[in-house]
Design a protein around this motif. Sequence first.
Motif, PDB file in Angstrom:
ATOM      1  N   SER A  44       0.001  -7.975  -1.453  1.00 34.93           N
ATOM      2  CA  SER A  44       0.351  -7.066  -0.372  1.00 34.93           C
ATOM      3  C   SER A  44       1.772  -7.341   0.124  1.00 34.93           C
ATOM      4  CB  SER A  44      -0.691  -7.259   0.713  1.00 34.93           C
ATOM      5  OG  SER A  44      -0.401  -6.562   1.823  1.00 34.93           O
ATOM      6  N   LEU A  45       2.153  -8.617   0.193  1.00 37.08           N
ATOM      7  CA  LEU A  45       3.496  -8.947   0.682  1.00 37.08           C
ATOM      8  C   LEU A  45       4.576  -8.592  -0.338  1.00 37.08           C
ATOM      9  CD1 LEU A  45       2.740 -12.316   2.488  1.00 37.08           C
ATOM     10  CD2 LEU A  45       3.253 -10.109   3.494  1.00 37.08           C
ATOM     11  N   ILE A  46       4.275  -8.786  -1.611  1.00 33.32           N
ATOM     12  CA  ILE A  46       5.275  -8.442  -2.632  1.00 33.32           C
ATOM     13  C   ILE A  46       5.367  -6.925  -2.785  1.00 33.32           C
ATOM     14  CG2 ILE A  46       5.709  -8.581  -5.127  1.00 33.32           C
ATOM     15  CD1 ILE A  46       4.910 -11.453  -5.007  1.00 33.32           C
ATOM     16  N   PHE A  47       4.280  -6.249  -2.434  1.00 32.13           N
ATOM     17  CA  PHE A  47       4.237  -4.792  -2.523  1.00 32.13           C
ATOM     18  C   PHE A  47       4.981  -4.139  -1.358  1.00 32.13           C
ATOM     19  CE2 PHE A  47       1.131  -0.984  -2.605  1.00 32.13           C
ATOM     20  CZ  PHE A  47       1.922  -0.319  -3.509  1.00 32.13           C
ATOM     21  N   MET A  48       5.126  -4.877  -0.267  1.00 31.70           N
ATOM     22  CA  MET A  48       5.661  -4.319   0.977  1.00 31.70           C
ATOM     23  C   MET A  48       6.985  -3.560   0.834  1.00 31.70           C
ATOM     24  SD  MET A  48       7.109  -6.404   4.151  1.00 31.70           S
ATOM     25  CE  MET A  48       8.437  -6.826   3.052  1.00 31.70           C
TER      26      MET A  48
ATOM     27  N   ALA B 227      -0.909 -12.143  -1.154  1.00 30.36           N
ATOM     28  CA  ALA B 227       0.359 -12.294  -1.863  1.00 30.36           C
ATOM     29  C   ALA B 227       0.814 -10.958  -2.425  1.00 30.36           C
ATOM     30  CB  ALA B 227       0.209 -13.319  -2.987  1.00 30.36           C
TER      31      ALA B 227
ATOM     32  N   THR C 149      -1.597 -13.688  -9.689  1.00 37.76           N
ATOM     33  CA  THR C 149      -2.410 -13.515  -8.490  1.00 37.76           C
ATOM     34  C   THR C 149      -3.839 -13.089  -8.825  1.00 37.76           C
ATOM     35  OG1 THR C 149      -1.583 -11.267  -8.323  1.00 37.76           O
ATOM     36  CG2 THR C 149      -0.506 -12.903  -6.951  1.00 37.76           C
TER      37      THR C 149
ATOM     38  N   THR D 229       9.205  -4.073  -8.119  1.00 34.05           N
ATOM     39  CA  THR D 229       8.278  -5.052  -8.675  1.00 34.05           C
ATOM     40  C   THR D 229       6.870  -4.839  -8.116  1.00 34.05           C
ATOM     41  OG1 THR D 229      10.000  -6.675  -9.062  1.00 34.05           O
ATOM     42  CG2 THR D 229       7.773  -7.499  -8.846  1.00 34.05           C
TER      43      THR D 229
ATOM     44  N   TRP E 111      13.691  -5.648  -6.462  1.00 36.83           N
ATOM     45  CA  TRP E 111      12.919  -6.172  -5.321  1.00 36.83           C
ATOM     46  C   TRP E 111      11.921  -5.125  -4.836  1.00 36.83           C
ATOM     47  CZ3 TRP E 111      13.575  -4.904   0.137  1.00 36.83           C
ATOM     48  CH2 TRP E 111      12.974  -5.801   1.006  1.00 36.83           C
TER      49      TRP E 111
ATOM     50  N   LEU F  42       8.468  -8.821 -14.003  1.00 30.88           N
ATOM     51  CA  LEU F  42       8.078  -9.566 -12.800  1.00 30.88           C
ATOM     52  C   LEU F  42       6.731  -9.069 -12.279  1.00 30.88           C
ATOM     53  CD1 LEU F  42      11.422  -9.913 -10.842  1.00 30.88           C
ATOM     54  CD2 LEU F  42       9.968 -11.749 -11.689  1.00 30.88           C
TER      55      LEU F  42
ATOM     56  N   PHE G 117       5.480  -2.101  -7.127  1.00 30.40           N
ATOM     57  CA  PHE G 117       4.881  -0.940  -7.791  1.00 30.40           C
ATOM     58  C   PHE G 117       4.298  -1.337  -9.141  1.00 30.40           C
ATOM     59  CE2 PHE G 117       5.870   2.251 -11.074  1.00 30.40           C
ATOM     60  CZ  PHE G 117       4.936   3.211 -10.738  1.00 30.40           C
TER      61      PHE G 117
ATOM     62  N   MET H 270       7.976  -1.536  -1.116  1.00 29.65           N
ATOM     63  CA  MET H 270       7.752  -0.153  -1.523  1.00 29.65           C
ATOM     64  C   MET H 270       7.748   0.799  -0.328  1.00 29.65           C
ATOM     65  SD  MET H 270       7.372   0.945  -4.599  1.00 29.65           S
ATOM     66  CE  MET H 270       6.203   2.280  -4.743  1.00 29.65           C
ATOM     67  N   ALA H 271       7.405   0.286   0.851  1.00 24.70           N
ATOM     68  CA  ALA H 271       7.336   1.148   2.027  1.00 24.70           C
ATOM     69  C   ALA H 271       8.700   1.303   2.682  1.00 24.70           C
ATOM     70  CB  ALA H 271       6.337   0.573   3.033  1.00 24.70           C
TER      71      ALA H 271
ATOM     72  N   VAL I 273       3.483 -11.410 -11.756  1.00 25.76           N
ATOM     73  CA  VAL I 273       2.805 -11.568 -10.462  1.00 25.76           C
ATOM     74  C   VAL I 273       1.365 -11.085 -10.561  1.00 25.76           C
ATOM     75  CG1 VAL I 273       2.808 -10.895  -8.043  1.00 25.76           C
ATOM     76  CG2 VAL I 273       4.957 -11.325  -9.191  1.00 25.76           C
TER      77      VAL I 273
ATOM     78  N   VAL J 196       1.153  -3.566  -8.789  1.00 31.81           N
ATOM     79  CA  VAL J 196      -0.098  -2.907  -8.386  1.00 31.81           C
ATOM     80  C   VAL J 196      -0.744  -2.211  -9.572  1.00 31.81           C
ATOM     81  CG1 VAL J 196      -0.970  -0.939  -7.098  1.00 31.81           C
ATOM     82  CG2 VAL J 196       0.402  -2.649  -5.959  1.00 31.81           C
TER      83      VAL J 196
END
Lengths: 325, 383
Positions: A143-147, A141, A132, A207, A204, A124, A209, A149-150, A128, A212
């Motif tokens: 940044s939102l899929i990476f979110m 996009a 992107t 992905t 979820w 995935l 990580f 991770m926090a 992505v 990036v």
Amino acid sequence: MSPILQGLITIVVGVGGCLGYFWLSNLLVDRVIFPARGPRIAQNIRRANAIRPWLFLLPAMLALGLYLVYPVIGSFIRSLYNRSGTEFIGLDNYSRLARSEDFRTAFLNNFLWVLVVPAASTFLGLVVAQLTDRLRWGSVAKSLIFMPMAISFVGASLIWKFVYTQDPDIGLLNAIRVGLGAAPLDPLQLPFWNNFFLMVILIWIQTGFAMVILSAALRGIPEETIEAAILDGANPFQVFFRIKVPQIMGTIVVVWTTITILVLKVFDIVYTMTGGNYGTEILPSYMMTFMFRDDGVATAVAFVIMLVVLPVMVWNIRQAHKEMR
Amino acid sequence: MSGIAGRRSGLTWAVNLTVLALVILWLVPTVGLLISSFRDRDQIGETGWWLAALPVEQAYRTRAEGEARQEGDLWVIEGSLFDTAEAQSALGEARPGIARFGTSAREPGAQDAGTEAALRDGGTLRVEPDGQYRVTTPEEPDDRGQRIYFVAATAPALTLDNYRTVLGAAGMGRAFMNTLTVTIPATVIPIVIAAFAAFALAWMRFPGRGLLIAAVVGLLVVPLQLALVPLLNLHNRIGIGQSFVGIWLAHTGFGLPLAIYLLRNYMAGLPRDIIESARVDGASDFQIFRRIVLPLSFPALAAFGIFQFLWTWNDLLVAKVFLPSSGDAQVMTVKIADDLLGSRGGDWGILATAAFVSIAVPLVVFFTMQRFFVRGLLAGSVK
């Protein structure tokens, strides 16, 4: 004393202590033990410079030795003793594990996790990253899929409880089921498949990580190779699978192994979502069921995890070694 | 991909839509949590968060009140539902429109408002959408008025009540402070220790250097599980026990391999000329480290700092083992997983709010310092 005050004092003492140590030990070596003057000045400077690296390394080596090296040995030794740690029982804890039905379930489930989560996250993430790549709003996009991770695993589990819960007025999944005319069910109690519903949570999170790292790798591919392929008439899919993917294979493997190691450590999701019930136990959560109760078995499970990680560790070291040369 | 101009627009559309779908899929669960945390606790149980913007139909119950008067051979009680005591206490001054009504708890909305329902004793009940009701009975009713259930659509209610409860009574405020207390020393101290070690491994020549670097790489993947039992026993033996000091030490130890690895890689990449010329000018190793390498390594220090901050903030395992399990030392993750999920398992508003409180700080850190975070990730896993 309030914990916050204690924390502030710790920062001051800890940081000040470290800096003071480095500064004083340097001073001591340069001025007192091997002073850069007198008849043996050259020898003294040489000696001081030979010692200095070890001064810089000492706190780190102490901490690493005590908190990571010692436990590997300490855990193994502890796993050879009985519950209270008083009696040497050899490999009894391990044979007890081998006979245990729960341990086998946990081991097999963990095997499934290792099989599915790294593969799905990496795939995935790669998709992505590629999609992107040339998008105008691609960075938003990503940044939102990476979110996720926090977000903590506990937080993520709660977030997903609002998706999985059986009550169709709370759980989105069951709301959709009911909307389609089916009866609501609890996805976390479906034998076998519940494991996959739990894995979705980690996928979820991971992905982002993978995305990036792989997106950076895709950017690093030399433009000429892609242009040449397009001139030769390759379609976008051929460009992606035949030209791009082979060139970033090394990075894909790194991402894959990093997520694999993570999968072997994460107990939070299973612990929060099902508590290991309904046949969802995995090794890290299985170990926690023995923690504080039977240290012998707990350390034995931990050592099994270590043995599973070992090949990756060796591989990592060899990779690092190659790069340094 | 400029060479495929002919099919480009179609493909671009497909790509845009796919990415949009993925982003929505990724965001929906978190959005659900955020919306739920602001919803009124009665409304959460009635409709899904995706309907939070719409009025919520909730069932209420009350009794007919007032003197019965005789009308022909029937006894009649009339009034407004909103004036009855039970409705008053549930609704206050709100006057929602009444959609349906009924006479049994099993079917509180059996009849549409504005129609007439037959009562068991041969009487009738009529409830209008504006709350006017009329009960007729063939015999004189007793003091206990007729049970009336009604379904009213209350306006969507967004409140901060959940946050008040969670931070106060539920104890998340305390847990928040505990998390902060654990996190900050556990982030700062490893950075200091690792910076010196990384400098030695990157720029000083000494025998065994390669071996040490290999050891650090190896320790990167040692499962934490292995460390729990021996270290807890050690802490107990030397008198630290389960305490903040213990968890600071543990996080420092566990964070060091990554810290050293990240910082060493970054420092090793600094231009050799600068450091060599400083040496030639007579700077000592200590001076080179402090004046040149440390300031230049700021991006790597920041990257690891964010990493370690998020990791310690989000950690459950280490906190469960190295902190006492009593209420006043619990960090947020432990509080949620071990306390709230058990004691308030069905209280979705509280759970959503607690989760959001615990993820708010990491999200802020993440979105403001994403650049450093990404750089840390890249340095940590690629090469």
